[in-house]
Design an enzyme around this catalytic site. Structure first.
Site, short mmCIF file in Angstrom:
data_model
loop_
_atom_site.label_atom_id
_atom_site.label_comp_id
_atom_site.label_asym_id
_atom_site.label_seq_id
_atom_site.Cartn_x
_atom_site.Cartn_y
_atom_site.Cartn_z
N ASP A 1 13.22 -74.03 9.93
CA ASP A 1 13.51 -72.63 10.21
C ASP A 1 13.04 -72.30 11.63
OD1 ASP A 1 13.45 -69.88 10.42
OD2 ASP A 1 12.40 -69.53 8.53
N CYS B 1 -4.30 -55.66 5.49
CA CYS B 1 -5.55 -56.18 4.95
C CYS B 1 -5.25 -57.25 3.89
CB CYS B 1 -6.34 -55.04 4.32
SG CYS B 1 -7.81 -55.58 3.43
N CYS C 1 -10.57 -52.66 7.56
CA CYS C 1 -9.55 -52.00 6.75
C CYS C 1 -10.02 -50.59 6.44
CB CYS C 1 -9.30 -52.77 5.46
SG CYS C 1 -8.21 -51.89 4.31
N CYS D 1 -6.57 -55.84 0.30
CA CYS D 1 -5.93 -54.75 -0.46
C CYS D 1 -4.53 -54.39 0.01
CB CYS D 1 -6.82 -53.50 -0.43
SG CYS D 1 -6.72 -52.58 1.13
N CYS E 1 -10.10 -50.22 2.14
CA CYS E 1 -11.04 -50.84 1.18
C CYS E 1 -12.38 -51.22 1.82
CB CYS E 1 -10.42 -52.08 0.54
SG CYS E 1 -10.33 -53.54 1.61
#
Length: 412
Positions: A338, A201, A217, A204, A220
């Site tokens: 990368d 999430c 989520c 949170c 939360c």
């Protein structure tokens, strides 16, 4: 600009003129379009030039990890039904390139602007957009752009309290979190095939639950908002529940999603979905993407895919096996240096395709394909790869600078 008195100060006019001259010199020297260097020079002479150029335009900003350039083009086509449009159609999407594009649109009513994710908050501050389209956020150029949660936080802070209408994809939790700081959001159910950047999430850090197409989520209560626009198969559903057929020459589910978001943006400016979607049919290719070209007496379809989410969508639209596939990967500055993202792509989707590998980082890609138990051949260049391909249209998938190399080689 659009019948108004000229908003440009003498200094701004000088900056525009100088920028155009530098861009023309760059083009004459064969160094590309010149839009970035021209814009840099113009902004040096007048740091407020972007804001001045935007002040008499109805501005739309488009930002995302994937699909920015195509969606910008679709929105521009739709809005041309309502007036002249200026746009950075070739994808120069940082402030210098955007300034250069706007400097060329003195009679425009609308400015439809693709913005690099890192620069969205700053460009929004300068251009006072009427509408901002947020499509998706996923890992891309990790050495340059940092991780997606930080980008989402940057958007969330930069757009907090924005006067713009935000048109946002409710299927991407990172986008929803970023857009939720704005008071005026139109939610579009545009779908999300790649989910690996949104398992935790953003609010949170809890684990996201993903039943079916929904998400929330469990810790939360942060959850998918209810959309007012939606992609449904080959149709866009508008807020009244009407289904409008999507007319596109561009292939794949991702482009239908781009069209759905574009129709929602067009409606903000009073262009009805039917008109917007019909105008989008005119777009055949976007900066070379999806073009079918002839090279060495073979048909090659050029497909750009820059990161795991893009490769996943692209694999879903290539011709079925045994269509030959050429993969090309570079890791230059514009790609991100990368290449660890190659390990996040599911190459088993290419099983049954003859695969040929080229590009600066062809050996990185070869190792990845080996681990995925794919049959492939490493080639020195495009010419050799095409000569080795069995019959059939050749699908060529490349990341950013590799795609530019390919376009130069095939004369596109």
């Amino acid at each position: 600009m659009a019948g108004n008195s000229d908003p440009l100060t003498p200094r701004a006019k000088l900056a525009v003129t100088a920028g155009k001259a530098v861009a023309a010199a760059s083009r004459a020297a064969g160094r590309g379009s010149g839009s970035v260097i021209g814009g840099r020079v113009a902004l040096k002479l007048d740091p407020d030039l972007l804001a001045r150029l935007a002040q008499n335009l109805d501005v739309v900003l488009v930002s995302a990890t994937n699909g920015k350039t195509t969606t910008t083009r679709l929105i521009a086509e739709a809005l041309r039904a309502a007036g002249p449009v200026v746009s950075n159609a070739l994808g120069a999407n940082m402030p210098a390139g955007i300034t250069s594009a706007l400097a060329g649109g003195s009679d425009a009513k609308f400015g439809v602007i693709e913005v690099d994710e890192k620069y969205l908050a700053g460009v929004a501050r300068d251009t006072s957009p009427k509408c901002i389209a947020l499509l998706n956020l996923s890992r891309d150029q990790l050495d340059r752009a940092a991780e997606t949660r930080m980008l989402a936080e940057n958007w969330r802070e930069g757009l907090a309290g924005s006067k713009a209408v935000i048109v946002a994809n409710c299927d991407d939790p990172l986008v929803v979190w970023a857009a939720s700081s704005s008071p005026n959001v139109i939610w579009v159910a545009a779908g999300q095939m790649w989910k690996d950047d949104a398992w935790s999430c953003p609010s949170c850090g809890g684990v996201m639950q993903r039943p079916g197409d929904d998400w929330f989520c469990g810790e939360c209560g942060f959850r998918r908002p209810t959309p007012t626009w939606a992609l449904s198969g080959d149709h866009v559903l508008d807020p009244h529940g009407s289904a409008w057929p999507i007319h596109l020459q561009l292939p794949g589910r991702a482009n239908k999603a781009n069209a759905a978001s574009s129709a929602a943006v067009a409606a903000v400016f009073g262009v009805p979905p039917q008109v917007a979607l019909e105008r989008m049919y005119q777009v055949q290719a976007v900066a070379g993407r999806y073009d079918v070209v002839q090279f060495q007496n073979r048909d090659l379809r050029l497909l750009l895919a820059k990161n795991p989410a893009g490769w996943l969508e692209t694999f879903s639209l290539i011709d079925p096996p045994p269509a030959p596939v050429i993969l090309s990967v570079n890791a230059r500055g514009a790609d991100g240096t990368d290449t660890s993202w190659l390990w996040d792509v599911d190459y088993t989707r290419l099983t049954g395709h003859p695969i040929f590998v080229i590009g600066d980082r062809k050996l990185d890609l070869a190792v990845r394909l080996e681990v995925a138990n794919q049959h492939f051949q490493v080639c020195d260049n495009l010419d050799q790869a095409v000569q080795m391909c069995p019959p059939g249209r050749i699908e060529v998938i490349a990341n950013y600078t590799a795609f530019q190399d390919l376009r130069r080689r095939v004369g596109n």
